[in-house]
Each structure stands twice: as C-alpha cells, then as structure tokens.
Scaffold this motif. Sequence first.
Motif, PDB file in Angstrom:
ATOM      1  N   ARG A 101     -68.963 -37.316  26.303  1.00 24.00           N
ATOM      2  CA  ARG A 101     -68.750 -38.595  26.984  1.00 24.00           C
ATOM      3  C   ARG A 101     -69.976 -39.033  27.786  1.00 24.00           C
ATOM      4  O   ARG A 101     -70.290 -40.221  27.847  1.00 24.00           O
ATOM      5  N   SER A 102     -70.687 -38.098  28.391  1.00 18.66           N
ATOM      6  CA  SER A 102     -71.830 -38.455  29.241  1.00 18.66           C
ATOM      7  C   SER A 102     -72.927 -39.174  28.467  1.00 18.66           C
ATOM      8  O   SER A 102     -73.646 -39.996  29.010  1.00 18.66           O
ATOM      9  N   LEU A 103     -73.059 -38.877  27.192  1.00 14.65           N
ATOM     10  CA  LEU A 103     -74.094 -39.499  26.364  1.00 14.65           C
ATOM     11  C   LEU A 103     -73.536 -40.415  25.288  1.00 14.65           C
ATOM     12  O   LEU A 103     -74.285 -41.083  24.585  1.00 14.65           O
ATOM     13  N   GLY A 104     -72.208 -40.419  25.125  1.00 12.29           N
ATOM     14  CA  GLY A 104     -71.608 -41.231  24.077  1.00 12.29           C
ATOM     15  C   GLY A 104     -71.812 -40.659  22.687  1.00 12.29           C
ATOM     16  O   GLY A 104     -71.616 -41.333  21.685  1.00 12.29           O
ATOM     17  N   PHE A 105     -72.191 -39.392  22.611  1.00 14.12           N
ATOM     18  CA  PHE A 105     -72.453 -38.761  21.309  1.00 14.12           C
ATOM     19  C   PHE A 105     -71.152 -38.192  20.752  1.00 14.12           C
ATOM     20  O   PHE A 105     -70.455 -37.441  21.417  1.00 14.12           O
ATOM     21  N   MET A 106     -70.810 -38.590  19.542  1.00 11.80           N
ATOM     22  CA  MET A 106     -69.615 -38.056  18.893  1.00 11.80           C
ATOM     23  C   MET A 106     -69.978 -37.542  17.511  1.00 11.80           C
ATOM     24  O   MET A 106     -70.969 -37.953  16.931  1.00 11.80           O
ATOM     25  N   TRP A 107     -69.154 -36.625  17.037  1.00 12.73           N
ATOM     26  CA  TRP A 107     -69.350 -36.137  15.677  1.00 12.73           C
ATOM     27  C   TRP A 107     -67.998 -35.762  15.081  1.00 12.73           C
ATOM     28  O   TRP A 107     -67.028 -35.541  15.778  1.00 12.73           O
ATOM     29  N   LEU A 108     -67.987 -35.758  13.769  1.00 16.49           N
ATOM     30  CA  LEU A 108     -66.846 -35.210  13.057  1.00 16.49           C
ATOM     31  C   LEU A 108     -67.352 -34.551  11.797  1.00 16.49           C
ATOM     32  O   LEU A 108     -68.365 -34.946  11.236  1.00 16.49           O
ATOM     33  N   THR A 109     -66.681 -33.494  11.416  1.00 12.54           N
ATOM     34  CA  THR A 109     -66.984 -32.844  10.148  1.00 12.54           C
ATOM     35  C   THR A 109     -65.713 -32.892   9.316  1.00 12.54           C
ATOM     36  O   THR A 109     -64.611 -32.751   9.839  1.00 12.54           O
ATOM     37  N   HIS A 110     -65.885 -33.130   8.048  1.00 11.44           N
ATOM     38  CA  HIS A 110     -64.733 -33.265   7.150  1.00 11.44           C
ATOM     39  C   HIS A 110     -65.143 -32.880   5.736  1.00 11.44           C
ATOM     40  O   HIS A 110     -66.327 -32.737   5.438  1.00 11.44           O
ATOM     41  N   LYS A 111     -64.158 -32.739   4.886  1.00 18.13           N
ATOM     42  CA  LYS A 111     -64.421 -32.357   3.501  1.00 18.13           C
ATOM     43  C   LYS A 111     -64.690 -33.571   2.615  1.00 18.13           C
ATOM     44  O   LYS A 111     -65.516 -33.538   1.735  1.00 18.13           O
ATOM     45  N   LYS A 112     -63.973 -34.649   2.868  1.00 25.29           N
ATOM     46  CA  LYS A 112     -64.056 -35.811   1.993  1.00 25.29           C
ATOM     47  C   LYS A 112     -65.341 -36.586   2.221  1.00 25.29           C
ATOM     48  O   LYS A 112     -65.758 -36.781   3.356  1.00 25.29           O
ATOM     49  N   LYS A 113     -65.962 -37.036   1.149  1.00 25.44           N
ATOM     50  CA  LYS A 113     -67.215 -37.769   1.279  1.00 25.44           C
ATOM     51  C   LYS A 113     -67.061 -39.260   1.002  1.00 25.44           C
ATOM     52  O   LYS A 113     -67.691 -40.064   1.648  1.00 25.44           O
ATOM     53  N   ASP A 114     -66.268 -39.652   0.020  1.00 28.18           N
ATOM     54  CA  ASP A 114     -66.123 -41.062  -0.325  1.00 28.18           C
ATOM     55  C   ASP A 114     -64.835 -41.615   0.255  1.00 28.18           C
ATOM     56  O   ASP A 114     -63.800 -40.945   0.266  1.00 28.18           O
ATOM     57  N   HIS A 115     -64.919 -42.834   0.765  1.00 28.55           N
ATOM     58  CA  HIS A 115     -63.757 -43.493   1.348  1.00 28.55           C
ATOM     59  C   HIS A 115     -63.751 -44.931   0.856  1.00 28.55           C
ATOM     60  O   HIS A 115     -64.775 -45.612   0.883  1.00 28.55           O
TER      61      HIS A 115
END
Length: 122
Positions: free
Chosen positions: A52-66
């Motif tokens: 939150r302090s830097l606004g940096f977010m990430w997510l890891t997932h298996k699916k590549k195409d949406h």
Amino acid sequence: MASQAIDNHRINAEVIHGDLPCKKRIVELLEELCLPMGLFPLDDVQEFGYDRSLGFMWLTHKKKDHVFKKIKQTVSYATEVTAIVEKRRMKKMREDPSSGKITFKTGTGLSESFPTSAFELE
C-alpha cells in the motif's frame, strides 16, 4: 519463482495465497481504487500481494490468455502481473472516470479506448 521486483516488496506487503482468497482481495482492492473489477484475469490465482505504501501490486496465476467478451478482445497476460496502482489509475490508464472509458497506452505511443463495462466481472 517470483521476480526481484516482487521480492523487494514482500516485507511491506499484504500477501495472500490461494485462488479464492486472492480473488476476493483483488476485487476488493480494485473496487477501493475505483478500477473495473474484471480488469485482471481471476482464474487460477496463486498469489496476490499489495504494498500500500508504494501502490505496488502483483498477482501470479496459471492462465495466460483472457477474453474480454464485450469488446471481443483476447489479452495475453504473463503468469506474473505487476502494477503500480492508485485511486482511479494504473499507469494513467483511466484519466477521466466520468468518460466511462479506459484508455490503454503502449510505450510506442499507440492507444486504444474501451468502455469500462467491458472490464466488469462476468
């Protein structure tokens, strides 16, 4: 294995594991930031983190195409997605929320706008 950018933010970040808890928190964050809740693919999310302090977010997932069905666009996501987010913005993607559109810009200066409704949860 997470990238160096993610590893650098883990100490100050809220980190969640597991598909359902990650989906729930991602949707909550996007709602809090006034960003469309279907902006990211939410299938097979393995980890979500937010500094939150830097606004940096990430997510890891298996699916590549949406597929964003309402605009008939297929988007390929890396298995690791990172972003700097703040209220109504992700790299200045949504400059005028009242317009009802999101504009995606590339490093080459090209841009394209789509209705925000295309990025709602299905």
